[in-house]
Write an enzyme that holds these catalytic residues in place. Sequence first.
Site, PDB file in Angstrom:
ATOM      1  CD  GLU A 156      -3.021  -1.207   2.249  1.00 59.71           C
ATOM      2  OE1 GLU A 156      -4.241  -1.124   2.069  1.00 59.71           O
ATOM      3  OE2 GLU A 156      -2.599  -0.802   3.387  1.00 59.71           O
ATOM      4  CB  CYS A 201       2.873   7.877   3.120  1.00 60.94           C
ATOM      5  SG  CYS A 201       3.549   6.547   4.520  1.00 60.94           S
ATOM      6  CB  CYS A 258       6.302  -4.673   9.069  1.00 65.64           C
ATOM      7  SG  CYS A 258       7.739  -4.133  10.061  1.00 65.64           S
ATOM      8  CB  CYS A 294       5.551  -1.676  16.576  1.00 64.37           C
ATOM      9  SG  CYS A 294       7.321  -1.547  15.991  1.00 64.37           S
ATOM     10  CB  CYS A 332       2.215  -0.705  13.952  1.00 61.42           C
ATOM     11  SG  CYS A 332       2.336  -0.602  12.335  1.00 61.42           S
ATOM     12  CB  CYS A 387       0.581   6.918  11.332  1.00 64.27           C
ATOM     13  SG  CYS A 387       1.094   8.717  10.671  1.00 64.27           S
TER      14      CYS A 387
HETATM   15  N1  SAH Z   1       9.004   0.978  10.241  1.00 67.20           N
HETATM   16  C1  SAH Z   1       9.270   2.577  10.308  1.00 67.20           C
HETATM   17  C2  SAH Z   1       8.506   3.003   9.111  1.00 67.20           C
HETATM   18  C3  SAH Z   1       6.885   3.093   9.258  1.00 67.20           C
HETATM   19  S1  SAH Z   1       6.543   4.639   9.654  1.00 67.20           S
HETATM   20  C4  SAH Z   1       8.800   3.051  11.358  1.00 67.20           C
HETATM   21  O1  SAH Z   1       8.136   2.380  12.325  1.00 67.20           O
HETATM   22  O2  SAH Z   1       9.408   4.110  11.532  1.00 67.20           O
HETATM   23  C5  SAH Z   1       5.057   4.598  10.614  1.00 67.20           C
HETATM   24  C6  SAH Z   1       5.025   5.518  11.367  1.00 67.20           C
HETATM   25  O3  SAH Z   1       3.536   5.513  12.107  1.00 67.20           O
HETATM   26  C7  SAH Z   1       5.933   5.058  12.689  1.00 67.20           C
HETATM   27  O4  SAH Z   1       6.112   6.211  13.498  1.00 67.20           O
HETATM   28  C8  SAH Z   1       4.846   4.441  13.514  1.00 67.20           C
HETATM   29  O5  SAH Z   1       5.374   4.282  14.642  1.00 67.20           O
HETATM   30  C9  SAH Z   1       3.677   5.065  13.564  1.00 67.20           C
HETATM   31  N2  SAH Z   1       2.386   4.328  13.693  1.00 67.20           N
HETATM   32  C10 SAH Z   1       2.422   2.857  13.753  1.00 67.20           C
HETATM   33  N3  SAH Z   1       1.070   2.559  14.178  1.00 67.20           N
HETATM   34  C11 SAH Z   1       0.526   3.786  14.440  1.00 67.20           C
HETATM   35  C12 SAH Z   1      -0.838   4.033  14.932  1.00 67.20           C
HETATM   36  N4  SAH Z   1      -1.691   3.237  15.124  1.00 67.20           N
HETATM   37  N5  SAH Z   1      -1.237   5.300  15.266  1.00 67.20           N
HETATM   38  C13 SAH Z   1      -0.501   6.330  15.011  1.00 67.20           C
HETATM   39  N6  SAH Z   1       0.918   5.934  14.455  1.00 67.20           N
HETATM   40  C14 SAH Z   1       1.446   4.746  14.296  1.00 67.20           C
END
Ligand code: SAH
Length: 350
Positions: A85, A99, A106, A110, A113, A321
Amino acid sequence: MDLKLLEETLDDLGEPGYRFDQVWGWTAKGVASYDEMGNVPASVRAALTERVPFSTLELTDQQVSQIDGTVKALFHTTKDRRPVEAVMMSFKDGRSSLCLSSQSGCPLTCTFCATGTMKFGRNLTHSEILDQALHFRRMRAVDHVVFMGMGEPMMNIDNVLATCAKLPDVGVTNRRTAISTVGWLPGIERLIDEKMPVRLALSLHAPDSELRSQIMPVNERYDMEAVLEACTRYGEKTNRDIFIEYVMLERTNDEIFQAHQLGRLLDPKRFKVNLIPYNPTGSIYDASSRQQIHDFRTVLEGYGLRTTVRVNRGRDIDGACGQLAAKAMADADDPAAADERAAAAIDAAA
Ligand code: SAH
């Protein structure tokens, strides 16, 4: 477009070296087919149409947010039908930001996420990453890119950097390109050795190591102290600020004492903080209230830290995000195979 295949095919056709630049030049400007490439001979265009698919991705679905016009595209890789996506956000001042995803799924987990909950496919090739950008470039001019889609870009750093090297042709300079990472140290070290002045963003999400390990297991492998030190070195080398991303999770990492911890941790001359309102992903967390985010920010500013609150876009289409999980696509193969691929990807990148 598979640029390696393009190069080989032109070679095979006995075409002069500049032909590659011509074809790539048109593609980067957003034409929709070989037929639009005016200065490429018709016979070459016909041969390319036959032999080099115009994209390495097939568009499966596209949604437009009714709230803010954000566009989310779901693709599948033509090679093996992996879901990918990408999102385009257009702003009132005319800017538009992409983006992009660096992996299908992945391998990291985390806890907040959604991408981590879908099955891991594989690293994307640089052509597959670039084709996400080209898809949107065919819709409009683009000027910013963030690697904040699916996947951990630092685990696929070679392909991500190969993409960054081509993005200026598409309209996005390195200075307007940001790589976001969980803190995958080998990738950050690799970036430090590069000459590309891309922006670095670190998904920190906790002011201390113990909490960070709970919400981001990757912290057990690469501790935040070492990661922050590497980020500082990158900032010094490029003379650019490092962005700290911090998703606000109610009663988990959003307490005032934690704002003070974070304020003491970060050098305001080097780091900027971006607080991210949590987007619902079906995880165990709840979003912090607006008031709490405001108060947290005020504390950080007291430490001289430049702090912004991210405006979340595309929530109604699960395009914000952390929400990219290719819901439309239930991966057909079995979970054990996906787990094995994830473990192999982690080993390969470590
Ligand atoms: N793996 C990398 C790139 C993905 S960026 C990283 O984690 O930095 C995606 C961003 O969105 C990251 O900062 C992640 O922490 C954030 N993110 C993930 N899940 C989220 C959520 N449920 N709500 C808001 N931000 C989130």
